[in-house]
Design a protein around this motif. Structure first.
Motif, PDB file in Angstrom:
ATOM      1  N   TRP A  48      48.295  28.246  22.438  1.00  0.00           N
ATOM      2  CA  TRP A  48      49.618  27.787  22.035  1.00  0.00           C
ATOM      3  C   TRP A  48      49.644  27.659  20.515  1.00  0.00           C
ATOM      4  N   ARG A  50      52.348  26.962  16.780  1.00  0.00           N
ATOM      5  CA  ARG A  50      53.603  26.398  16.263  1.00  0.00           C
ATOM      6  C   ARG A  50      54.432  27.454  15.554  1.00  0.00           C
ATOM      7  N   ASP A  51      54.542  28.620  16.165  1.00  0.00           N
ATOM      8  CA  ASP A  51      55.372  29.693  15.630  1.00  0.00           C
ATOM      9  C   ASP A  51      55.484  30.773  16.695  1.00  0.00           C
ATOM     10  N   LYS A  60      49.401  29.596  13.843  1.00  0.00           N
ATOM     11  CA  LYS A  60      49.289  28.148  13.666  1.00  0.00           C
ATOM     12  C   LYS A  60      48.860  27.504  14.995  1.00  0.00           C
ATOM     13  N   ILE A  62      47.602  25.425  17.975  1.00  0.00           N
ATOM     14  CA  ILE A  62      47.478  23.985  18.222  1.00  0.00           C
ATOM     15  C   ILE A  62      46.640  23.706  19.469  1.00  0.00           C
ATOM     16  N   TYR A  78      48.884  16.894  22.623  1.00  0.00           N
ATOM     17  CA  TYR A  78      49.077  18.182  23.280  1.00  0.00           C
ATOM     18  C   TYR A  78      48.197  18.229  24.521  1.00  0.00           C
ATOM     19  N   ASP A 100      58.408  17.211  15.876  1.00  0.00           N
ATOM     20  CA  ASP A 100      57.875  18.195  16.822  1.00  0.00           C
ATOM     21  C   ASP A 100      58.851  19.332  17.087  1.00  0.00           C
ATOM     22  N   TYR A 104      57.604  27.272  19.351  1.00  0.00           N
ATOM     23  CA  TYR A 104      56.267  27.254  19.933  1.00  0.00           C
ATOM     24  C   TYR A 104      56.042  28.589  20.648  1.00  0.00           C
TER      25      TYR A 104
END
Length: 244
Positions: A48, A50-51, A60, A62, A78, A100, A104
């Motif tokens: 997963w 963040r983009d 990015k 996570i 998470y 947040d 994602y």
């Protein structure tokens, strides 16, 4: 030529992925869904980020998992709370905040060229609705003063109570006493009616009992008299026969 076009179209479909929107509430948990066919493909690696999902891996990153075990996690918020044994690799963000919000990407690494499954999700954070406090209604118990004011006409009850409170109290208690006296009188009348009914029923039953007893006694005496007369006639007949 048509076979090549189909192959290129298939590659484009596998490489491209749309972006879904998910709305979360600040201070609540938010789940971003991502699944794959584990029965057909087996346990696969996934990540997963963040983009949006790039051409390789995650942007990015996570959270990452390989061979069914998570080996990288950026924050303990998470979590993977779904049944991973059924191919559920959805990401749950605990106590989600406004920071947040964003895009994602979920990438499931499927063996082969251009086979990876990609899911892009745009998370929108909103304020949670404010819970309205429960309103309680107070119950006003009646008092002598309130009942006096309610029983007096509105045009004069306040003035009368302020000028002559003792008289108002006396009138009130007189009315209350009269009401109680009427209730007691009604109770006594009802008791007397019931007593008269019971007394008449007892007299009636006694009368019926006396009449039945009289009839039975008379019937018994009649049978005895008849038996005595029959026996006397038989004796006279026997005496006459003997004399002859």
């Amino acid at each position: 030529m048509s076979g090549l076009s189909y192959f290129l179209l298939l590659i484009l479909i596998q490489m491209s992925s749309g972006t879904r929107k998910v709305t979360g509430l600040i201070g609540h948990n938010v789940t971003l869904s991502c699944f794959y066919e584990i029965k057909a493909l087996g346990v696969l690696s996934f990540c997963w980020g963040r983009d949006e999902v790039p051409n390789s891996k995650c942007s990015k990153t996570i959270l990452s998992s390989a061979d069914g075990a998570v080996f990288s996690r950026q924050s303990p918020r998470y979590q993977l709370l779904g049944p991973e044994a059924e191919g559920d690799v959805s990401l749950t963000i605990l106590d989600a905040q406004r920071s947040d919000a964003g895009v994602y990407g979920c990438r499931v690494e499927i063996p082969g060229w251009f086979n990876d499954q990609k899911v892009n999700i745009r998370l929108i954070m909103e304020e949670a609705p404010v819970e309205q406090p429960a309103t309680t209604t107070s119950t006003q118990f009646p008092t002598a003063k309130n009942e006096i004011l309610e029983s007096t006409p509105k045009s004069t009850k306040i003035e009368k109570f302020q000028s002559e409170p003792n008289q108002v109290y006396q009138e009130y208690f007189h009315e209350v006493g009269a009401a109680k006296a009427s209730k007691v009188s009604f109770t006594v009348d009802a008791f007397l009616r019931m007593w008269n009914i019971c007394r008449m029923a007892v007299v009636f039953l006694l009368t019926i009992t006396v009449i039945v007893a009289f009839l039975i006694t008379r019937s018994v005496l009649s049978r005895r008299t008849l038996h005595v007369n029959t026996h006397t006639v038989e004796n006279i007949y026997e005496s006459v026969s003997f004399a002859k």
